[in-house]
Write an enzyme that holds these catalytic residues in place. Structure first.
Site, PDB file in Angstrom:
ATOM      1  N   TRP A 106       0.821  -1.212   0.000  1.00 22.76           N
ATOM      2  CA  TRP A 106       0.000   0.000   0.000  1.00 22.76           C
ATOM      3  C   TRP A 106       0.854   1.260   0.000  1.00 22.76           C
ATOM      4  O   TRP A 106       0.504   2.257  -0.645  1.00 22.76           O
ATOM      5  CB  TRP A 106      -0.975  -0.031   1.178  1.00 22.76           C
ATOM      6  CG  TRP A 106      -1.930  -1.169   1.036  1.00 22.76           C
ATOM      7  CD1 TRP A 106      -1.958  -2.332   1.749  1.00 22.76           C
ATOM      8  CD2 TRP A 106      -2.967  -1.300   0.054  1.00 22.76           C
ATOM      9  NE1 TRP A 106      -2.951  -3.163   1.285  1.00 22.76           N
ATOM     10  CE2 TRP A 106      -3.582  -2.562   0.252  1.00 22.76           C
ATOM     11  CE3 TRP A 106      -3.439  -0.465  -0.967  1.00 22.76           C
ATOM     12  CZ2 TRP A 106      -4.639  -3.002  -0.539  1.00 22.76           C
ATOM     13  CZ3 TRP A 106      -4.490  -0.908  -1.754  1.00 22.76           C
ATOM     14  CH2 TRP A 106      -5.082  -2.174  -1.542  1.00 22.76           C
ATOM     15  N   ASP A 175      -1.095   6.771   6.659  1.00 24.28           N
ATOM     16  CA  ASP A 175      -2.187   5.906   6.224  1.00 24.28           C
ATOM     17  C   ASP A 175      -2.402   4.891   7.347  1.00 24.28           C
ATOM     18  O   ASP A 175      -1.602   3.989   7.543  1.00 24.28           O
ATOM     19  CB  ASP A 175      -1.811   5.211   4.921  1.00 24.28           C
ATOM     20  CG  ASP A 175      -2.865   4.196   4.452  1.00 24.28           C
ATOM     21  OD1 ASP A 175      -3.878   4.013   5.161  1.00 24.28           O
ATOM     22  OD2 ASP A 175      -2.659   3.588   3.389  1.00 24.28           O
ATOM     23  N   LYS A 199     -11.973  -1.755   8.110  1.00 23.20           N
ATOM     24  CA  LYS A 199     -11.240  -2.721   8.922  1.00 23.20           C
ATOM     25  C   LYS A 199     -11.557  -2.557  10.412  1.00 23.20           C
ATOM     26  O   LYS A 199     -11.876  -3.517  11.083  1.00 23.20           O
ATOM     27  CB  LYS A 199      -9.743  -2.603   8.655  1.00 23.20           C
ATOM     28  CG  LYS A 199      -9.398  -2.860   7.186  1.00 23.20           C
ATOM     29  CD  LYS A 199      -7.945  -2.645   6.894  1.00 23.20           C
ATOM     30  CE  LYS A 199      -7.630  -2.672   5.402  1.00 23.20           C
ATOM     31  NZ  LYS A 199      -7.835  -3.979   4.779  1.00 23.20           N
TER      32      LYS A 199
END
Length: 364
Positions: A106, A175, A199
């Site tokens: 990511w 992030d 999540k």
């Protein structure tokens, strides 16, 4: 709730498990939300009924994460992936560079998108070891005049997590899609934090952005209206129709977190769940091997291999038969992965740890 429904042991990497209490409350309010005669999905986002939901979610997040007064809380769309573009578009000026710390897939994607808008560079990388660890703080190499330094706090694919965030003299951007709300964090270290909700915060469709007000003021002005943080800050994230049901669910997840004791209790539970699985790995005499180095292990994503390719296939097949969902590792790492986000109960982790022990006993 229908007591005949059997809940799966949900270890999916995302969208992930939601608290059962939240699902049950949403079920009760689904058709008639608090006496309105409408579902929350049918409410006008300009109505006072929805505005109360929206603002309560913001207040709860501010309380749980101890967010200082000089930060805006935004509810956006497009996932963390859109933030990969919005951040450099807003904050990298033509003459500036930005540092990216590469710790997994990511962060690589964020770095790739930034190249479209500026001059990003690798401020550190652990790719050489297949991202099995987080860089040491003294490995970071950045410039004092950078637009910002970007990191990914938890790496779902590789099972690594920052245990201590750097204190830097440039804007720090994080992030936190896969470990936000899982433990206390000093928000004041960051100029901007972003996280997809799916999540730890709620269902997919909402992206939370926590951003310093003075950082927004530094943003580029000549970009599309919907891609400006200022647009959403000036309009309480209501410039266009927000994902109202997702924000409602996010608010209920935050209420659940408060009801069990807040961020301290959430962190305690997450450590206990992770210990169950890591202890099995560490005590298996090599039957199971973790991907992440011990000082970089994630409390959210436990990644490991089973000794022998055929045995690993058997492990995954039998895990599925026993009701453990989502335990196959990402193709770039292989092996197994148990994602044990906030709403995954201790009992699920206990059951999986016992399954792992029994599997080794029979096959070791």
């Amino acid at each position: 709730m229908n007591l005949q429904v059997k809940r799966a042991y949900n270890f999916n990497a995302g969208p992930s498990a939601l608290p059962l209490e939240v699902l049950e409350k949403a079920q009760q309010e689904f058709i008639d939300f608090r006496g309105t005669g409408m579902s929350v999905m049918e409410l006008s986002h300009r109505s006072s009924d929805y505005e109360a939901v929206h603002n309560q979610a913001k207040d709860s997040l501010k309380e749980l994460l101890s967010i200082p007064e000089d930060y805006e809380i935004l509810f956006l769309q497009g996932g963390a992936s859109l933030q990969f573009s919005m951040i450099p578009m807003n904050f990298i000026k033509p003459e500036q560079k930005a540092g990216y710390i590469l710790t997994g897939s990511w962060s690589e994607k964020a770095f790739k998108e930034a190249k479209l808008f500026g001059n990003p560079y690798e401020a550190a990388s652990t790719k050489e070891g297949n991202y099995s660890r987080i860089p040491q703080l003294d490995e970071l190499n950045y410039n004092a005049d950078d637009a910002y330094l970007h990191l990914t706090s938890n790496n779902t694919i590789f099972g690594t997590e920052w245990k201590e965030f750097p204190s830097v003299d440039v804007p720090l951007i994080g992030d936190m899609s896969s470990d936000i709300l899982s433990k206390p964090v000093d928000v004041s270290k960051f100029s901007l934090i972003y996280a997809g909700a799916q999540k730890n915060l709620g269902p997919s469709g909402v992206t939370v952005v926590i951003v310093r007000k003075d950082f927004i003021e530094k943003a580029n002005k000549n970009i599309p209206t919907m891609l400006k943080y200022g647009t959403h800050a000036d309009n309480n994230s209501l410039y266009n129709t927000p994902p109202t049901f997702g924000i409602y669910m996010l608010g209920e997840v935050l209420n659940w977190a408060k009801s069990i004791g807040g961020i301290t209790e959430v962190a305690k539970r997450n450590e206990e769940k992770a210990k169950l699985l890591y202890d099995v790995i560490d005590e298996s005499n090599g039957f199971y091997t973790g991907h992440a180095e011990k000082d970089s292990r994630s409390f959210m994503n436990v990644t490991f291999r089973v000794k022998g390719e055929e045995l690993e296939k058997k492990f995954l097949a039998e895990a599925g038969q026993e009701g453990f969902v989502g335990v196959k590792g990402h193709r770039s790492v292989g092996g197994c992965r148990a994602s044990i986000y906030n709403a995954v109960p201790y009992e699920a982790c206990k059951a999986f740890s016992e399954f792992m022990k029994q599997f080794q006993k029979v096959n070791g």
